[in-house]
Design a protein around this motif. Structure first.
Motif: not given
Length: 406
Positions: A89-91, A363-364, A395-398
């Motif tokens: 997010l910062q990117a 996928n962040p 792996h990351i989910e949100l």
């Protein structure tokens, strides 16, 4: 032998030293030695371990490629996964209010793709080794539900009957209310005798459904999954959240984000993971690119009691996203795209100014890109909920809620 200091963890779980040099199974702050081969470090030895290093609970960890982070403490992994989302997010110049991460417990995976190969002595069943095509036979697994781990023996029997020694089969096994749901690829071509033998074996082993290279050849009873008040039998190989706990966490976040909306559109709806539970209090229009998934969702809705109206539409949302004129009647949107994200559809959502958007992502990086489209159009990102249902993996989910400023 050269010594290196690990500064951070990469998105694939490897430690990164100056160079950059990538060192597997290392953690930030550790001093390590090894032999560099290009940008990779081999024969890694830990000189000074991190305080976050723990003993991996699974005896197969170093050989099996299923997990990347069992050598790190739970607190470290949780913090790292939240930071990956925050940095993405910062990117894009974005900040968010992060809720505490929700992690699925061990032994909770309800679906896995087993690899199996016939050998001179029998059959190997397991998972591929780390960065390898070699099958690592497993006797235990700290990820899989015990009933799913027990399916190894069933997979071995199908591999012995329908596999070739020239290659391996992949058996996607899913737990359902009605038993094991198997979808096998890479097996021998079907002929009459083989199909009959496989179907007979499926019956003997109580398999709910057996699909062979996409063709259903045995169906004892449709393998149902529970989506709210509905029971749905997804088509073979269809997407399903990996754990019930992970699915519940995402559903809770989506339900909260949608709130009291009366008309909801569910984009990339799958077989109804969100659409059918939301229909307990809202009318829902579900859109998905696979017709078989839409048919399964519709049948589940028709057989359920107490749900509001659910309509469905088969549509490729990458090529034909819903347009503002089609979206303007909805109070809220749910969107759960694949890893590529949904840039085209999010652009139309932003133009339509749907009041509330519940965004689910695996996928962040693509999530952050799509979130920037919404915030630039005047949406506020109210909160982000990271969900770790692929425990010990990278792996990351949100889930996140976006709303238009009042």
């Amino acid at each position: 032998m050269t010594q290196y200091r690990i500064h951070r963890l990469g998105h694939h779980g490897d430690g990164i030293a100056d160079g950059p040099i990538f060192a597997p199974l290392t953690l930030p702050g550790e001093e390590v030695t090894g032999e560099a081969d290009g940008s990779r470090l081999h024969d890694v030895k830990i000189v000074t371990p991190s305080d976050d290093r723990v003993k991996p609970p699974c005896p197969h960890f170093r050989s099996c490629g299923g997990c990347q982070l069992q050598h790190a403490s739970d607190d470290f992994v949780a913090g790292w996964k939240v930071d990956v989302v925050r940095q993405a997010l910062q990117a894009q110049g974005l900040e968010a209010d992060f809720r505490p991460i929700l992690t699925s417990p061990p032994f909770s995976r309800r679906r896995a793709a087993f690899s199996a190969r016939r050998t001179k002595k029998g059959v190997q069943v397991g998972f591929h080794g780390r960065a390898s095509g070699v099958i690592v036979p497993i006797e235990t697994c700290h990820l899989l539900h015990p009933d799913l781990l027990a399916a190894r023996d069933v997979v071995a029997e199908f591999a012995m009957m329908g596999g070739s020694r020239k290659g391996e089969i992949t058996a996607l096994v899913t737990l359902s209310l009605d038993g094991l749901d198997l979808s096998v690829t890479g097996g021998k071509p079907l002929d009459g005798p083989l199909e009959s033998s496989l179907a007979q074996l499926a019956g003997q082993r109580g398999v709910s459904r057996l699909a062979w290279d996409g063709e259903v050849i045995a169906l004892r009873t449709p393998p149902r999954q529970v989506f709210g008040a509905a029971h749905v039998a997804p088509p073979p190989g269809a997407f399903l959240q990996a754990t019930r706990q992970g699915e519940s966490a995402l559903l809770y976040a989506v339900t909260e984000a949608v709130g009291d909306a009366k008309q909801v559109v569910d984009l990339f709806a799958g077989c109804g993971t969100f659409a059918l539970p939301l229909a307990e209090r809202a009318e829902v229009h579900a859109v998905e690119g696979e017709a078989a998934m839409m048919q399964a969702l519709d049948l589940g809705w028709r057989n359920a009691k107490g749900l509001k109206k659910v309509t469905h539409e088969t549509r490729d949302l990458f090529r034909r996203p819903l347009l503002p004129d089609e979206l303007k009647r909805f109070d809220a949107a749910v969107i759960d795209p694949p890893r590529a994200g949904a840039q085209a559809q999010v652009t139309e959502l932003a133009e339509a100014r749907v009041p509330v958007i519940a965004f689910v992502s695996c996928n962040p990086v693509t999530f952050a890109r799509d979130a920037a489209i919404l915030t630039q159009a005047g949406y506020a990102m109210d909160w982000v909920q990271v969900v770790d249902q692929f425990r010990w993996s990278v792996h990351i989910e949100l889930a996140a809620r976006f709303s238009l400023a009042r």
